[in-house]
Design an enzyme around this catalytic site. Structure first.
Site, PDB file in Angstrom:
ATOM      1  N   SER A  49       0.818  -0.993  -0.174  1.00 55.31           N
ATOM      2  CA  SER A  49      -0.122  -0.045  -0.115  1.00 55.31           C
ATOM      3  C   SER A  49       0.835   1.113  -0.063  1.00 55.31           C
ATOM      4  CB  SER A  49      -1.020   0.003   1.342  1.00 55.31           C
ATOM      5  OG  SER A  49      -1.446   1.245   1.351  1.00 55.31           O
ATOM      6  N   TYR A  70      -1.588  -0.490  10.225  1.00 58.22           N
ATOM      7  CA  TYR A  70      -1.800  -0.669   8.899  1.00 58.22           C
ATOM      8  C   TYR A  70      -0.165  -0.366   8.114  1.00 58.22           C
ATOM      9  CZ  TYR A  70      -3.822  -0.683   4.005  1.00 58.22           C
ATOM     10  OH  TYR A  70      -4.146  -1.083   2.574  1.00 58.22           O
TER      11      TYR A  70
HETATM   12  P1  NDP Z   1     -11.810  -5.102   0.475  1.00 57.32           P
HETATM   13  O1  NDP Z   1     -12.165  -4.531   1.968  1.00 57.32           O
HETATM   14  O2  NDP Z   1     -12.873  -4.502  -0.609  1.00 57.32           O
HETATM   15  O3  NDP Z   1     -11.714  -6.521   0.585  1.00 57.32           O
HETATM   16  C1  NDP Z   1     -11.012  -7.211   1.531  1.00 57.32           C
HETATM   17  C2  NDP Z   1     -10.694  -8.749   1.197  1.00 57.32           C
HETATM   18  O4  NDP Z   1      -9.872  -9.305   1.986  1.00 57.32           O
HETATM   19  C3  NDP Z   1     -11.955  -9.408   1.172  1.00 57.32           C
HETATM   20  O5  NDP Z   1     -12.177 -10.284   0.052  1.00 57.32           O
HETATM   21  C4  NDP Z   1     -12.041 -10.237   2.500  1.00 57.32           C
HETATM   22  O6  NDP Z   1     -12.733 -11.491   2.407  1.00 57.32           O
HETATM   23  C5  NDP Z   1     -10.565 -10.515   2.468  1.00 57.32           C
HETATM   24  N1  NDP Z   1     -10.175 -10.876   3.811  1.00 57.32           N
HETATM   25  C6  NDP Z   1     -10.070  -9.906   4.920  1.00 57.32           C
HETATM   26  N2  NDP Z   1      -9.641 -10.525   6.083  1.00 57.32           N
HETATM   27  C7  NDP Z   1      -9.162 -11.829   5.668  1.00 57.32           C
HETATM   28  C8  NDP Z   1      -8.755 -12.949   6.218  1.00 57.32           C
HETATM   29  N3  NDP Z   1      -8.458 -13.140   7.550  1.00 57.32           N
HETATM   30  N4  NDP Z   1      -8.557 -14.225   5.765  1.00 57.32           N
HETATM   31  C9  NDP Z   1      -8.876 -14.121   4.217  1.00 57.32           C
HETATM   32  N5  NDP Z   1      -9.240 -13.209   3.393  1.00 57.32           N
HETATM   33  C10 NDP Z   1      -9.632 -12.300   4.204  1.00 57.32           C
HETATM   34  O7  NDP Z   1     -10.307  -4.599   0.207  1.00 57.32           O
HETATM   35  P2  NDP Z   1      -9.652  -4.043  -0.978  1.00 57.32           P
HETATM   36  O8  NDP Z   1      -9.693  -4.593  -2.390  1.00 57.32           O
HETATM   37  O9  NDP Z   1      -9.745  -2.385  -0.897  1.00 57.32           O
HETATM   38  O10 NDP Z   1      -8.144  -4.245  -0.803  1.00 57.32           O
HETATM   39  C11 NDP Z   1      -7.361  -5.295  -1.224  1.00 57.32           C
HETATM   40  C12 NDP Z   1      -5.853  -5.117  -0.798  1.00 57.32           C
HETATM   41  O11 NDP Z   1      -5.508  -3.978  -1.381  1.00 57.32           O
HETATM   42  C13 NDP Z   1      -5.738  -5.024   0.936  1.00 57.32           C
HETATM   43  O12 NDP Z   1      -4.394  -5.936   1.143  1.00 57.32           O
HETATM   44  C14 NDP Z   1      -5.511  -3.628   1.029  1.00 57.32           C
HETATM   45  O13 NDP Z   1      -4.797  -3.479   2.010  1.00 57.32           O
HETATM   46  C15 NDP Z   1      -4.680  -3.169  -0.367  1.00 57.32           C
HETATM   47  N6  NDP Z   1      -4.997  -1.755  -0.497  1.00 57.32           N
HETATM   48  C16 NDP Z   1      -6.092  -1.161  -0.917  1.00 57.32           C
HETATM   49  C17 NDP Z   1      -6.446  -0.073  -0.913  1.00 57.32           C
HETATM   50  C18 NDP Z   1      -7.354   0.887  -1.402  1.00 57.32           C
HETATM   51  O14 NDP Z   1      -7.702   1.978  -1.531  1.00 57.32           O
HETATM   52  N7  NDP Z   1      -8.710  -0.048  -1.517  1.00 57.32           N
HETATM   53  C19 NDP Z   1      -5.158   0.888  -0.884  1.00 57.32           C
HETATM   54  C20 NDP Z   1      -3.889   0.338  -0.814  1.00 57.32           C
HETATM   55  C21 NDP Z   1      -3.810  -1.068  -0.727  1.00 57.32           C
HETATM   56  P3  NDP Z   1     -14.278 -11.538   2.809  1.00 57.32           P
HETATM   57  O15 NDP Z   1     -15.233 -10.420   1.706  1.00 57.32           O
HETATM   58  O16 NDP Z   1     -14.438 -13.059   2.774  1.00 57.32           O
HETATM   59  O17 NDP Z   1     -14.343 -11.318   4.433  1.00 57.32           O
END
Ligand code: NDP
Length: 258
Positions: free
Chosen positions: A142, A155
């Site tokens: 990130s 984070y």
């Molecule tokens: P979302 O909140 O849209 O989705 C998060 C995903 O992570 C979901 O599919 C969720 O599964 C899964 N998840 C959460 N906890 C667990 C766990 N313990 N085990 C397995 N799966 C888990 O996130 P984003 O798409 O926004 O983010 C994706 C990645 O990108 C993350 O690593 C985030 O830190 C990174 N990121 C995002 C940014 C943004 O602005 N969106 C910016 C920079 C980095 P479920 O739905 O089943 O709970």
């Protein structure tokens, strides 16, 4: 075993950036292993969508922070779907709060999913990849792991650590022909980003030279390219996809001082 089409495992692969990545890697010909944690309906809908388009796809419930669950999932993927050639460690959470008020739980939850989760998945999958001398691990960092964000000490720590871990891991797996790299998105339109308050959104836009947030598909295309053979000579680095924000935050402005 169903077939020998290489498998791409995308953690948190059913929504947001993970969903776009699952679709992109399916388009590139991989069998898709969609990992999810809590929302089975989203994962099953995506699996059905991919299968209806003729792709091989299965979904697997596992908490990436739980080593036993991850090991069991990775074993099942190998026996049910085929050899795991791409791992995208995308699952991530935020628990934003000022450090002075941050409870240990908010620290541990974030580190467990975002960092231990990457350790668990890389640990489980890298031994298959190194034995076959083929594979790539793409860890989702990130912008928060590169430049400071208020309220994100947990984070930011997890995402900075991913960068360091990935650099070292890439050194260790390179002799086996296995790559590891970080893709670090900036603000991207997903549910995770929906938690950001309106003032912070306004502020964030003023910091982004391209003056907009990214789309999940734009991050997924970079991940897809990094997974491909076209990127066979790229390992150990962090690819930042953030509209230019990390390119020089302090200097950004219409009349920046020299
Ligand atoms: P979302 O909140 O849209 O989705 C998060 C995903 O992570 C979901 O599919 C969720 O599964 C899964 N998840 C959460 N906890 C667990 C766990 N313990 N085990 C397995 N799966 C888990 O996130 P984003 O798409 O926004 O983010 C994706 C990645 O990108 C993350 O690593 C985030 O830190 C990174 N990121 C995002 C940014 C943004 O602005 N969106 C910016 C920079 C980095 P479920 O739905 O089943 O709970």
């Amino acid at each position: 075993m169903k077939n020998q089409t290489p498998v791409a495992l995308v953690t948190g692969g059913s929504r947001g950036i993970g969903r776009a990545t699952s679709l992109e890697l399916a388009r590139r010909g991989y069998s898709i292993a969609i990992n999810y944690h809590s929302r089975s309906a989203e994962a099953e809908t995506l699996r059905d969508e991919l299968q209806s388009k003729g792709h091989d796809a299965e979904c697997y419930r596992a908490d990436v922070g739980d080593r036993e669950q991850v090991n069991a999932m990775c074993r099942t993927i190998e026996s049910k779907q085929g050899p795991t050639e791409v791992l995208v460690n995308n699952a991530g959470v935020t628990r934003d709060v000022l450090f002075m008020m941050m409870q240990a739980r908010a620290w541990q939850d974030v580190m467990n999913t975002n960092l231990d989760g990457v350790y668990n998945c890389c640990k489980a999958v890298s031994r298959y990849m190194c034995a076959r001398k083929r594979g790539v691990m793409i860890n989702i960092g990130s912008g928060s792991g590169i430049s400071p964000r208020v309220g994100q000490t947990n984070y930011s720590s997890s995402k900075s650590a991913i960068i360091g871990m990935t650099r070292s891991l890439a050194r260790e797996t390179a002799p086996y022909g296995v790559r590891a790299l970080t893709v670090a998105p900036g603000f991207t339109r997903t549910e995770l980003a929906d938690m950001v308050d309106a003032k912070a959104i306004e502020h964030s836009l003023s910091m982004i030279p391209l003056a907009r947030w990214g789309l999940p598909e734009e991050i997924a295309e970079v991940i897809g390219y990094m997974a491909s053979n076209d990127a066979a000579y790229i390992t150990g680095v962090t690819i930042v996809v953030d509209g230019g924000r990390a390119s020089g935050e302090q200097e950004f402005g219409p009349f920046a001082a020299c």
